[in-house]
Motif scaffolding. Structure first.
Motif, PDB file in Angstrom:
ATOM      1  N   MET A   1      65.452  70.187 116.572  1.00  0.00           N
ATOM      2  CA  MET A   1      64.237  70.041 117.380  1.00  0.00           C
ATOM      3  C   MET A   1      63.218  69.158 116.680  1.00  0.00           C
ATOM      4  N   LYS A   2      63.072  69.314 115.373  1.00  0.00           N
ATOM      5  CA  LYS A   2      62.111  68.478 114.629  1.00  0.00           C
ATOM      6  C   LYS A   2      62.517  67.010 114.671  1.00  0.00           C
ATOM      7  N   ALA A   3      63.818  66.750 114.597  1.00  0.00           N
ATOM      8  CA  ALA A   3      64.287  65.373 114.665  1.00  0.00           C
ATOM      9  C   ALA A   3      64.040  64.766 116.041  1.00  0.00           C
ATOM     10  N   ALA A   4      64.225  65.565 117.091  1.00  0.00           N
ATOM     11  CA  ALA A   4      64.071  65.076 118.461  1.00  0.00           C
ATOM     12  C   ALA A   4      62.617  65.052 118.916  1.00  0.00           C
ATOM     13  N   MET A   5      61.798  65.988 118.409  1.00  0.00           N
ATOM     14  CA  MET A   5      60.415  66.122 118.874  1.00  0.00           C
ATOM     15  C   MET A   5      59.476  66.242 117.667  1.00  0.00           C
ATOM     16  N   PRO A   6      59.372  65.203 116.841  1.00  0.00           N
ATOM     17  CA  PRO A   6      58.564  65.300 115.614  1.00  0.00           C
ATOM     18  C   PRO A   6      57.076  65.511 115.863  1.00  0.00           C
ATOM     19  N   GLU A   7      56.613  65.203 117.066  1.00  0.00           N
ATOM     20  CA  GLU A   7      55.197  65.382 117.389  1.00  0.00           C
ATOM     21  C   GLU A   7      54.901  66.757 117.966  1.00  0.00           C
ATOM     22  N   HIS A   8      55.947  67.550 118.190  1.00  0.00           N
ATOM     23  CA  HIS A   8      55.741  68.822 118.874  1.00  0.00           C
ATOM     24  C   HIS A   8      56.372  70.031 118.183  1.00  0.00           C
ATOM     25  N   HIS A   9      57.377  69.828 117.359  1.00  0.00           N
ATOM     26  CA  HIS A   9      58.094  70.966 116.782  1.00  0.00           C
ATOM     27  C   HIS A   9      57.841  71.048 115.277  1.00  0.00           C
ATOM     28  N   PHE A  10      57.452  72.246 114.822  1.00  0.00           N
ATOM     29  CA  PHE A  10      57.081  72.433 113.422  1.00  0.00           C
ATOM     30  C   PHE A  10      57.586  73.790 112.930  1.00  0.00           C
ATOM     31  N   ILE A  11      57.717  73.900 111.610  1.00  0.00           N
ATOM     32  CA  ILE A  11      57.997  75.206 111.016  1.00  0.00           C
ATOM     33  C   ILE A  11      56.698  76.000 111.049  1.00  0.00           C
ATOM     34  N   VAL A  12      56.774  77.227 111.501  1.00  0.00           N
ATOM     35  CA  VAL A  12      55.577  78.034 111.736  1.00  0.00           C
ATOM     36  C   VAL A  12      54.832  78.306 110.424  1.00  0.00           C
ATOM     37  N   PRO A  13      53.502  78.124 110.410  1.00  0.00           N
ATOM     38  CA  PRO A  13      52.723  78.532 109.230  1.00  0.00           C
ATOM     39  C   PRO A  13      52.581  80.048 109.197  1.00  0.00           C
ATOM     40  N   THR A  14      52.773  80.643 108.037  1.00  0.00           N
ATOM     41  CA  THR A  14      52.725  82.098 107.953  1.00  0.00           C
ATOM     42  C   THR A  14      52.035  82.563 106.683  1.00  0.00           C
ATOM     43  N   GLY A  15      51.559  83.799 106.747  1.00  0.00           N
ATOM     44  CA  GLY A  15      51.070  84.504 105.572  1.00  0.00           C
ATOM     45  C   GLY A  15      52.180  85.264 104.885  1.00  0.00           C
ATOM     46  N   ARG A  16      53.425  84.938 105.197  1.00  0.00           N
ATOM     47  CA  ARG A  16      54.593  85.500 104.528  1.00  0.00           C
ATOM     48  C   ARG A  16      55.039  84.511 103.459  1.00  0.00           C
ATOM     49  N   ALA A  17      55.010  84.909 102.219  1.00  0.00           N
ATOM     50  CA  ALA A  17      55.290  83.988 101.121  1.00  0.00           C
ATOM     51  C   ALA A  17      56.688  83.397 101.233  1.00  0.00           C
ATOM     52  N   SER A  18      56.787  82.079 101.018  1.00  0.00           N
ATOM     53  CA  SER A  18      58.067  81.377 101.126  1.00  0.00           C
ATOM     54  C   SER A  18      58.742  81.183  99.779  1.00  0.00           C
ATOM     55  N   VAL A  19      57.975  81.251  98.699  1.00  0.00           N
ATOM     56  CA  VAL A  19      58.514  81.051  97.347  1.00  0.00           C
ATOM     57  C   VAL A  19      57.854  82.046  96.396  1.00  0.00           C
ATOM     58  N   VAL A  20      58.400  82.141  95.207  1.00  0.00           N
ATOM     59  CA  VAL A  20      57.833  83.020  94.191  1.00  0.00           C
ATOM     60  C   VAL A  20      56.411  82.582  93.876  1.00  0.00           C
ATOM     61  N   ASN A  21      55.502  83.557  93.809  1.00  0.00           N
ATOM     62  CA  ASN A  21      54.100  83.271  93.508  1.00  0.00           C
ATOM     63  C   ASN A  21      53.535  84.464  92.747  1.00  0.00           C
ATOM     64  N   ASN A  22      52.283  84.344  92.317  1.00  0.00           N
ATOM     65  CA  ASN A  22      51.698  85.410  91.492  1.00  0.00           C
ATOM     66  C   ASN A  22      50.867  86.407  92.284  1.00  0.00           C
ATOM     67  N   LYS A  23      51.002  86.394  93.615  1.00  0.00           N
ATOM     68  CA  LYS A  23      50.176  87.271  94.437  1.00  0.00           C
ATOM     69  C   LYS A  23      50.969  88.352  95.165  1.00  0.00           C
ATOM     70  N   ARG A  24      52.167  88.015  95.644  1.00  0.00           N
ATOM     71  CA  ARG A  24      52.942  88.987  96.400  1.00  0.00           C
ATOM     72  C   ARG A  24      54.405  88.584  96.430  1.00  0.00           C
ATOM     73  N   GLY A  25      55.233  89.419  97.024  1.00  0.00           N
ATOM     74  CA  GLY A  25      56.661  89.160  97.077  1.00  0.00           C
ATOM     75  C   GLY A  25      57.018  88.019  97.999  1.00  0.00           C
ATOM     76  N   VAL A  26      58.290  87.657  97.997  1.00  0.00           N
ATOM     77  CA  VAL A  26      58.806  86.599  98.857  1.00  0.00           C
ATOM     78  C   VAL A  26      59.446  87.246 100.086  1.00  0.00           C
ATOM     79  N   CYS A  27      59.236  86.634 101.242  1.00  0.00           N
ATOM     80  CA  CYS A  27      59.791  87.155 102.490  1.00  0.00           C
ATOM     81  C   CYS A  27      61.303  87.343 102.367  1.00  0.00           C
ATOM     82  N   CYS A  28      61.773  88.520 102.753  1.00  0.00           N
ATOM     83  CA  CYS A  28      63.208  88.828 102.666  1.00  0.00           C
ATOM     84  C   CYS A  28      63.901  88.650 104.005  1.00  0.00           C
ATOM     85  N   SER A  29      63.171  88.235 105.034  1.00  0.00           N
ATOM     86  CA  SER A  29      63.742  87.895 106.341  1.00  0.00           C
ATOM     87  C   SER A  29      64.547  89.035 106.959  1.00  0.00           C
ATOM     88  N   ASN A  30      63.996  90.247 106.867  1.00  0.00           N
ATOM     89  CA  ASN A  30      64.711  91.367 107.499  1.00  0.00           C
ATOM     90  C   ASN A  30      64.041  91.828 108.785  1.00  0.00           C
TER      91      ASN A  30
END
Length: 488
Positions: A166-195
């Motif tokens: 979708m991003k390749a076909a619609m680069p002006e309209h399709h995006f990865i959702v911004p979230t308050g769920r951590a995507s990588v290791v950080n010093n504030k909270r855990g990383v999303c486990c996608s459950n």
């Protein structure tokens, strides 16, 4: 999280420089800025208790106060909130998009609803501040439609194979959702486990009051009075003088200089109604988005390989002159199986769940009243507008156009979404005399030491999630009050 917890007896008849009613997004982000400026003490009065993250996961609940016990609902539509310290920061799924620039000028651009007294450009630096505080994981490509002056703090989550297409076909309209769920290791909270259990996040990966403000409620200038429901406000002329609250059947009164009403869009207007503080469209325009769930069967394409519960946001149906006639919609691409997996051999994950969320028009008929005998909040909601229904129907009827870039076997309507858990309106902001209750700085038009924070002040019903906008507006309000001294 340590808390400077004080008893109702201790604060009764005392005086505070700042009294904050409620402790959700609006209240907490405001308080975090205010403690940098006040000379005296602040008091937070919260109806619920502190329910720690570990207890929420253990007991699978965010509060021990049932939300529907706090109001009487005269309709079928549920209204979700958490009654407890941190409010919606406990229960949210942490989807964190900004509002679209056009959302702030619905009347000017499309001739419907209301304009906001603040625009995207003015709010943009506050969005950045909030996203930094929350460590939002976001897609830099979103700047194509939501301009930004700073990068997201964390990289975006991994999208699915469908998102890549979708991003390749619609680069002006399709995006990865911004979230308050951590995507990588950080010093504030855990990383999303996608459950897919964000409501009670087992990894402590999503932003909450507990992990985001670990020392705010134990600040030397802050007292917190829990299990205490504010019933009304006393006033003299244009000045609020005291908050009247109840705890364990007893009533107390606490005095203050500045009052911030941060209860939700049901209880905040109820407090003003019980106080006989009624100006403009007080308690009217209760609203939230409307939506539907759809499931797409994919033809020979395996999906569900992203790194969080929802991976894609698509804005193809969001903006255009059509908003003069029908509502904008955002389509969420999910990385879970809310309707079950497919049963055909070899095709169990050849599917794509979608959620469609559409803006609605606020209506004076959708409102909050109070029971004259008990004072309990009563919700009256007649349902979504024709404008909202048209917008949602248009998306449902044109999904094949949206999904042209991926191999679709069949599309299945699954259900109408009964709630988005975004309680908004009832104390909208605007210009004095236009029906609004508070001004651009969130100060009440008539009670000039009463500020209202939270989504109750929203003049319109954007298709986007409200949380980061609530937080940004609250920081801006504190900046105007304490930092710039810009209030008239």
């Amino acid at each position: 999280m340590d808390i400077n917890r004080v008893s109702p007896e201790r604060v009764g008849n005392k005086h505070y420089e700042l009294i904050i009613i409620g402790s959700g997004f609006g209240s907490t982000f405001f308080l975090n800025e205010a403690v940098k400026h006040i000379a005296g003490r602040a008091l937070v009065i919260e109806w619920g208790d502190h329910y720690p993250w570990a207890a929420q996961v253990r007991d699978q609940r965010n509060s021990d106060i049932p939300q529907d016990s706090t109001y009487e609902n005269r309709g079928d539509k549920p209204w979700n909130m958490t009654i407890g310290l941190g409010g919606g920061m406990n229960c949210w799924f942490s989807q964190a998009p900004r509002l679209h620039p056009k959302d702030f000028y619905m009347k000017t651009h499309f001739g419907v609803s209301n304009d906001w007294p603040v625009d995207y450009d003015e709010l943009e630096p506050y969005y950045c501040q909030v996203e930094t505080m929350m460590s939002i994981a976001g897609d830099p490509a979103m700047a194509r439609i939501l301009p930004r002056s700073m990068p997201y703090p964390l990289p975006p989550h991994r999208g699915t194979t469908v998102d890549e297409m979708m991003k390749a076909a619609m680069p002006e309209h399709h995006f990865i959702v911004p979230t308050g769920r951590a995507s990588v290791v950080n010093n504030k909270r855990g990383v999303c486990c996608s459950n897919a259990t964000c409501y009670h996040c087992p990894a402590n990966a999503k932003f909450t009051a507990e992990n985001g403000f670990p020392s705010l409620f134990s600040h030397p200038k802050v007292d917190v009075c829990l299990r205490s429901e504010v019933k009304s406000l006393d006033y003299r002329g244009d000045t609020i003088t005291a908050a009247v609250f109840e705890s364990k059947g007893k009533q107390y009164r606490v005095y203050g200089d500045m009052f911030v009403l941060g209860a939700n869009a049901i209880q905040a207007p109820a407090i003003l109604l019980r106080s006989d503080i009624i100006y403009g469209e007080t308690a009217l325009n209760l609203h939230e988005q409307i939506g539907a769930d759809v499931e797409v069967y994919l033809d020979g394409l395996a999906a569900l390989n992203g790194s969080t519960i929802s991976t894609g946001l698509n804005y193809y149906f969001y903006d255009g002159d059509f908003r003069k006639e029908r509502g904008a919609s955002v389509v969420g691409f999910e990385n879970r199986w809310p309707h079950g997996l497919r049963l055909e051999p070899g095709k169990w994950h050849h599917l794509l769940p979608l959620n469609i969320v559409t803006e609605d028009l606020p209506s004076l008929d959708n409102r909050v009243t109070v029971d004259p005998d008990t004072g309990k909040a009563i919700i009256h909601h007649t349902g979504p507008s024709e404008y909202g229904r048209k917008g949602l129907d248009h998306v449902l009827n044109n999904l094949d156009e949206l999904l042209a870039a991926i191999p679709v076997e069949s599309i299945h309507f699954r259900r109408w979404r009964i709630t988005e858990s975004h309680v908004q309106g009832t104390l909208r902001m605007g210009e004095d005399g236009d029906g609004s209750v508070v001004d651009h700085s969130l100060m009440h038009h008539r009670k000039r030491n009463l500020m209202v924070v939270g989504s109750s002040t929203f003049p319109t019903c954007s298709a986007s999630n409200p949380s980061v906008t609530v937080a940004a507006m609250s920081i801006r309000a504190a900046d105007l009050l304490y930092g710039k001294g810009a209030l008239a």
